[in-house]
Motif scaffolding. Structure first.
Motif, PDB file in Angstrom:
ATOM      1  N   LEU A 193      61.396 143.838 -22.516  1.00  0.00           N
ATOM      2  CA  LEU A 193      61.475 142.385 -22.696  1.00  0.00           C
ATOM      3  C   LEU A 193      60.293 141.870 -23.503  1.00  0.00           C
ATOM      4  O   LEU A 193      60.413 140.936 -24.298  1.00  0.00           O
ATOM      5  CB  LEU A 193      61.505 141.718 -21.320  1.00  0.00           C
ATOM      6  CG  LEU A 193      62.068 140.289 -21.253  1.00  0.00           C
ATOM      7  CD1 LEU A 193      63.535 140.279 -21.625  1.00  0.00           C
ATOM      8  CD2 LEU A 193      61.869 139.710 -19.862  1.00  0.00           C
ATOM      9  N   ALA A 194      59.126 142.499 -23.318  1.00  0.00           N
ATOM     10  CA  ALA A 194      57.904 142.053 -23.998  1.00  0.00           C
ATOM     11  C   ALA A 194      57.936 142.326 -25.498  1.00  0.00           C
ATOM     12  O   ALA A 194      57.083 141.827 -26.237  1.00  0.00           O
ATOM     13  CB  ALA A 194      56.687 142.728 -23.372  1.00  0.00           C
ATOM     14  N   ASP A 195      58.912 143.095 -25.966  1.00  0.00           N
ATOM     15  CA  ASP A 195      59.031 143.353 -27.399  1.00  0.00           C
ATOM     16  C   ASP A 195      59.625 142.162 -28.150  1.00  0.00           C
ATOM     17  O   ASP A 195      59.648 142.159 -29.381  1.00  0.00           O
ATOM     18  CB  ASP A 195      59.917 144.580 -27.651  1.00  0.00           C
ATOM     19  CG  ASP A 195      59.213 145.886 -27.306  1.00  0.00           C
ATOM     20  OD1 ASP A 195      57.967 145.892 -27.343  1.00  0.00           O
ATOM     21  OD2 ASP A 195      59.903 146.874 -27.000  1.00  0.00           O
ATOM     22  N   HIS A 196      60.099 141.147 -27.431  1.00  0.00           N
ATOM     23  CA  HIS A 196      60.787 140.022 -28.054  1.00  0.00           C
ATOM     24  C   HIS A 196      59.991 138.727 -27.857  1.00  0.00           C
ATOM     25  O   HIS A 196      59.152 138.622 -26.957  1.00  0.00           O
ATOM     26  CB  HIS A 196      62.190 139.880 -27.454  1.00  0.00           C
ATOM     27  CG  HIS A 196      63.014 141.118 -27.578  1.00  0.00           C
ATOM     28  ND1 HIS A 196      63.799 141.395 -28.672  1.00  0.00           N
ATOM     29  CD2 HIS A 196      63.158 142.187 -26.743  1.00  0.00           C
ATOM     30  CE1 HIS A 196      64.395 142.557 -28.512  1.00  0.00           C
ATOM     31  NE2 HIS A 196      64.022 143.065 -27.348  1.00  0.00           N
ATOM     32  N   TYR A 211      50.710 133.640 -14.335  1.00  0.00           N
ATOM     33  CA  TYR A 211      51.185 134.774 -13.542  1.00  0.00           C
ATOM     34  C   TYR A 211      52.019 135.728 -14.392  1.00  0.00           C
ATOM     35  O   TYR A 211      51.805 136.948 -14.364  1.00  0.00           O
ATOM     36  CB  TYR A 211      51.997 134.257 -12.362  1.00  0.00           C
ATOM     37  CG  TYR A 211      52.688 135.337 -11.563  1.00  0.00           C
ATOM     38  CD1 TYR A 211      51.966 136.349 -10.932  1.00  0.00           C
ATOM     39  CD2 TYR A 211      54.075 135.338 -11.422  1.00  0.00           C
ATOM     40  CE1 TYR A 211      52.602 137.334 -10.192  1.00  0.00           C
ATOM     41  CE2 TYR A 211      54.719 136.317 -10.688  1.00  0.00           C
ATOM     42  CZ  TYR A 211      53.979 137.316 -10.079  1.00  0.00           C
ATOM     43  OH  TYR A 211      54.607 138.289  -9.358  1.00  0.00           O
ATOM     44  N   TRP A 212      52.956 135.187 -15.147  1.00  0.00           N
ATOM     45  CA  TRP A 212      53.768 136.041 -16.022  1.00  0.00           C
ATOM     46  C   TRP A 212      52.886 136.855 -16.962  1.00  0.00           C
ATOM     47  O   TRP A 212      53.058 138.060 -17.122  1.00  0.00           O
ATOM     48  CB  TRP A 212      54.741 135.200 -16.843  1.00  0.00           C
ATOM     49  CG  TRP A 212      55.829 134.528 -16.076  1.00  0.00           C
ATOM     50  CD1 TRP A 212      56.049 134.582 -14.719  1.00  0.00           C
ATOM     51  CD2 TRP A 212      56.862 133.682 -16.608  1.00  0.00           C
ATOM     52  NE1 TRP A 212      57.137 133.817 -14.382  1.00  0.00           N
ATOM     53  CE2 TRP A 212      57.658 133.262 -15.508  1.00  0.00           C
ATOM     54  CE3 TRP A 212      57.176 133.242 -17.878  1.00  0.00           C
ATOM     55  CZ2 TRP A 212      58.764 132.423 -15.687  1.00  0.00           C
ATOM     56  CZ3 TRP A 212      58.279 132.406 -18.057  1.00  0.00           C
ATOM     57  CH2 TRP A 212      59.054 132.006 -16.968  1.00  0.00           C
ATOM     58  N   SER A 213      51.941 136.172 -17.600  1.00  0.00           N
ATOM     59  CA  SER A 213      51.081 136.838 -18.578  1.00  0.00           C
ATOM     60  C   SER A 213      50.228 137.915 -17.931  1.00  0.00           C
ATOM     61  O   SER A 213      50.035 139.002 -18.498  1.00  0.00           O
ATOM     62  CB  SER A 213      50.192 135.810 -19.281  1.00  0.00           C
ATOM     63  OG  SER A 213      50.969 134.880 -20.020  1.00  0.00           O
ATOM     64  N   SER A 214      49.695 137.637 -16.731  1.00  0.00           N
ATOM     65  CA  SER A 214      48.814 138.611 -16.084  1.00  0.00           C
ATOM     66  C   SER A 214      49.584 139.872 -15.697  1.00  0.00           C
ATOM     67  O   SER A 214      49.065 140.987 -15.826  1.00  0.00           O
ATOM     68  CB  SER A 214      48.156 137.987 -14.846  1.00  0.00           C
ATOM     69  OG  SER A 214      49.107 137.686 -13.841  1.00  0.00           O
ATOM     70  N   GLY A 220      50.457 146.558 -19.620  1.00  0.00           N
ATOM     71  CA  GLY A 220      50.103 147.045 -20.950  1.00  0.00           C
ATOM     72  C   GLY A 220      50.808 146.357 -22.093  1.00  0.00           C
ATOM     73  O   GLY A 220      50.681 146.777 -23.244  1.00  0.00           O
ATOM     74  N   ARG A 221      51.545 145.283 -21.817  1.00  0.00           N
ATOM     75  CA  ARG A 221      52.257 144.594 -22.870  1.00  0.00           C
ATOM     76  C   ARG A 221      52.099 143.090 -22.687  1.00  0.00           C
ATOM     77  O   ARG A 221      52.503 142.551 -21.667  1.00  0.00           O
ATOM     78  CB  ARG A 221      53.748 144.937 -22.851  1.00  0.00           C
ATOM     79  CG  ARG A 221      54.049 146.422 -22.993  1.00  0.00           C
ATOM     80  CD  ARG A 221      53.602 146.954 -24.342  1.00  0.00           C
ATOM     81  NE  ARG A 221      54.344 146.325 -25.419  1.00  0.00           N
ATOM     82  CZ  ARG A 221      55.512 146.765 -25.863  1.00  0.00           C
ATOM     83  NH1 ARG A 221      56.089 147.815 -25.293  1.00  0.00           N
ATOM     84  NH2 ARG A 221      56.114 146.166 -26.862  1.00  0.00           N
ATOM     85  N   ARG A 222      51.502 142.425 -23.648  1.00  0.00           N
ATOM     86  CA  ARG A 222      51.378 140.972 -23.589  1.00  0.00           C
ATOM     87  C   ARG A 222      52.372 140.366 -24.585  1.00  0.00           C
ATOM     88  O   ARG A 222      52.221 140.525 -25.800  1.00  0.00           O
ATOM     89  CB  ARG A 222      49.958 140.532 -23.927  1.00  0.00           C
ATOM     90  CG  ARG A 222      49.715 139.039 -23.700  1.00  0.00           C
ATOM     91  CD  ARG A 222      48.259 138.667 -23.946  1.00  0.00           C
ATOM     92  NE  ARG A 222      47.999 137.274 -23.678  1.00  0.00           N
ATOM     93  CZ  ARG A 222      47.691 136.787 -22.488  1.00  0.00           C
ATOM     94  NH1 ARG A 222      47.597 137.615 -21.461  1.00  0.00           N
ATOM     95  NH2 ARG A 222      47.465 135.504 -22.319  1.00  0.00           N
ATOM     96  N   PRO A 223      53.403 139.686 -24.114  1.00  0.00           N
ATOM     97  CA  PRO A 223      54.435 139.206 -25.027  1.00  0.00           C
ATOM     98  C   PRO A 223      53.957 138.061 -25.913  1.00  0.00           C
ATOM     99  O   PRO A 223      53.064 137.296 -25.553  1.00  0.00           O
ATOM    100  CB  PRO A 223      55.540 138.725 -24.079  1.00  0.00           C
ATOM    101  CG  PRO A 223      54.824 138.370 -22.819  1.00  0.00           C
ATOM    102  CD  PRO A 223      53.682 139.343 -22.716  1.00  0.00           C
ATOM    103  N   ALA A 243      64.625 133.076 -28.221  1.00  0.00           N
ATOM    104  CA  ALA A 243      63.619 133.607 -27.297  1.00  0.00           C
ATOM    105  C   ALA A 243      64.300 134.232 -26.093  1.00  0.00           C
ATOM    106  O   ALA A 243      65.488 134.002 -25.818  1.00  0.00           O
ATOM    107  CB  ALA A 243      62.676 132.486 -26.842  1.00  0.00           C
ATOM    108  N   VAL A 244      63.534 135.028 -25.362  1.00  0.00           N
ATOM    109  CA  VAL A 244      63.907 135.469 -24.021  1.00  0.00           C
ATOM    110  C   VAL A 244      62.941 134.794 -23.059  1.00  0.00           C
ATOM    111  O   VAL A 244      61.931 134.232 -23.469  1.00  0.00           O
ATOM    112  CB  VAL A 244      63.830 137.004 -23.887  1.00  0.00           C
ATOM    113  CG1 VAL A 244      64.775 137.672 -24.861  1.00  0.00           C
ATOM    114  CG2 VAL A 244      62.390 137.498 -24.102  1.00  0.00           C
ATOM    115  N   SER A 245      63.234 134.873 -21.778  1.00  0.00           N
ATOM    116  CA  SER A 245      62.329 134.266 -20.803  1.00  0.00           C
ATOM    117  C   SER A 245      62.585 134.882 -19.434  1.00  0.00           C
ATOM    118  O   SER A 245      63.265 135.909 -19.307  1.00  0.00           O
ATOM    119  CB  SER A 245      62.510 132.744 -20.775  1.00  0.00           C
ATOM    120  OG  SER A 245      61.443 132.135 -20.050  1.00  0.00           O
ATOM    121  N   LEU A 246      62.039 134.245 -18.408  1.00  0.00           N
ATOM    122  CA  LEU A 246      62.216 134.657 -17.024  1.00  0.00           C
ATOM    123  C   LEU A 246      62.771 133.482 -16.238  1.00  0.00           C
ATOM    124  O   LEU A 246      62.635 132.317 -16.657  1.00  0.00           O
ATOM    125  CB  LEU A 246      60.896 135.128 -16.424  1.00  0.00           C
ATOM    126  CG  LEU A 246      60.215 136.312 -17.122  1.00  0.00           C
ATOM    127  CD1 LEU A 246      58.827 136.545 -16.532  1.00  0.00           C
ATOM    128  CD2 LEU A 246      61.055 137.583 -16.990  1.00  0.00           C
TER     129      LEU A 246
END
Length: 330
Positions: A193-196, A211-214, A220-223, A243-246
Motif C-alpha cells: 500500500l505504501a508504494d502508492h 499514528y499511520w505514519s509511525s 520501513g516504508r513511509r508513504p 490515492a489510497v488510504s485507510l
C-alpha cells in the motif's frame, strides 16, 4: 494553523521535561510526532523556541519569552475552565443531553440509547474530527457524553470527573479505488500500500495521521501523502483513483471504493464512550454501554469485509459490554 491553548501546554511540558523524549512520554505522544508539532508551532510563532542537542532541549531567548507568557496565561485559563465546568454541571438539566462524536459508527446507537433511557430529554449532537477537542468540551461541561477514539500508544488522557470506557479495539483496513490492482486481493500488505500515493487526514488535532505514519515508518516504508483530506473528500479522492488510504473496519462501502483488511493487522483503532461521573447518563451507564455494543455488533454484521474478518479472527475484537455472554452474543 492557529495557536491554541494545548500548544502552550506542549511548550511548557517540553521545558519542564528538558527533552523531547521525556516530554513525548508525558504527553502520551511519539517523539517524532512531538518534534513535528514543535516545528509547526515554531513556524507559526516565527522563531526557534528550543535549542536541541545531546543534553536535551533548552529554551532559546525567544523561547523564554514565549514560555513566560504561557506561564502567565495558563493558570487563568485553567481556572476559567474549572469554574465554568462546575457552573455548567450545576446548571445541567437531565432534560438536556448534548452528545459529541468523532467520525465513528457509534453516534446513532448512543443517541438511540440516550432517548431510550432518558425519554423526556432534549438530545442534541455535533461532530468534530478531534477526540481531544471533544474531551475538552466534555470536561468543561459543554457536552454530557461523547463518542471518542484513539490508537495504541496514543491513549486519551484521563480527566477529572470524566468516565472513559473503551468499547472495542478494531483493526484498521485499506481503502482502495475499486479498479486498483490491490483491490482484488483478500488482504493487502502495508508495504504494498505504501508504494502508492495516499490521502491522509490533516496532522493537527486528531493524531490519526501521526499514528499511520509511525507504523509505516516502523515497517520501513513511509508513504507519499500528497492529498490531505477527511471524511467525504478523502473518499472522493480514493474513488477518483488519485490515492489510497485507510479506514475504520466498519466503513460503509460505497460504489467506486473497496475495503480490504491489512495483512497481519498492523494498525488498530479503539472506540471509547465518555460521560460525566455526576452527569445525567451516569445512572444508566451499564445499560447504555450494552445498547451501544449491541448496535456496534449489528453494524459489524452489515459490513461484509469486517464480518468475514471477525469470523476468521475470533476473540481479536472483544466487546466486554456486548451482553451477558460478551463477544459470544454476536
Amino acid at each position: 494553523m492557529e495557536l491554541e491553548v494545548r500548544h502552550l501546554r506542549v511548550l511548557c511540558t517540553i521545558a519542564e521535561a528538558g527533552s523531547l523524549t521525556r516530554a513525548a512520554a508525558a504527553l502520551s505522544m511519539t517523539q517524532p510526532g512531538l518534534s513535528t508539532q514543535l516545528r509547526r508551532i515554531e513556524t507559526m510563532l516565527g522563531g526557534a523556541l528550543f535549542d536541541r542537542g545531546r543534553s536535551g532541549a533548552t529554551p532559546t531567548a525567544f523561547g523564554e519569552l514565549v514560555l513566560a507568557r504561557a506561564h502567565a496565561v495558563l493558570p487563568g485559563i485553567d481556572a476559567l475552565l474549572s469554574d465554568t465546568a462546575c457552573a455548567a454541571r450545576r446548571l445541567a438539566s437531565p432534560d438536556r443531553v448534548r452528545v459529541g462524536s468523532v467520525g465513528a459508527p457509534l453516534i446513532g446507537h448512543l443517541l438511540l440509547a440516550v432517548r431510550k433511557f432518558l425519554p423526556a430529554a432534549e438530545v442534541t449532537s455535533r461532530c468534530h474530527y478531534s477526540p481531544v477537542a471533544l474531551l475538552d468540551d466534555l470536561t468543561a461541561g459543554r457536552l454530557e457524553a461523547a463518542v471518542l477514539g484513539d490508537h495504541p500508544e496514543q491513549a486519551l488522557p484521563p480527566r477529572d470527573g470524566v468516565i472513559l470506557t473503551p468499547l472495542v479495539t478494531e483493526p484498521v483496513f485499506a481503502l482502495l479505488p475499486s479498479a486498483h490492482p490491490l483491490a482484488g486481493q483478500e488482504a493487502v500488505r502495508l508495504d504494498e500500500l505504501a508504494d502508492h500515493d495516499w490521502a491522509m487526514p490533516r496532522p493537527d488535532g486528531d493524531r490519526t495521521r501521526e499514528y499511520w505514519s509511525s507504523v509505516c515508518t516502523a515497517a520501513g516504508r513511509r508513504p507519499s501523502a500528497p492529498h490531505e483530506a477527511e471524511g467525504r473528500q478523502l473518499v472522493e479522492l480514493v474513488r477518483a483513483g488519485l490515492a489510497v488510504s485507510l479506514c475504520q473496519a466498519t466503513f460503509s462501502q460505497t460504489p467506486g471504493v473497496t475495503v480490504r483488511p491489512l495483512a497481519g493487522n498492523p494498525l488498530w483503532y479503539r472506540h471509547v464512550l465518555a460521560w460525566h461521573r455526576d452527569g445525567p447518563l451516569a445512572p444508566h451507564g451499564d445499560d447504555i454501554l450494552r445498547a451501544v455494543a449491541a448496535g456496534y455488533l449489528a453494524t459489524c454484521a452489515a459490513s461484509p469485509v469486517y464480518a468475514a474478518w471477525r469470523l476468521h479472527h475470533p476473540g481479536m475484537a472483544q466487546l466486554p459490554h456486548a451482553g451477558p455472554h460478551g463477544l459470544g452474543s454476536d
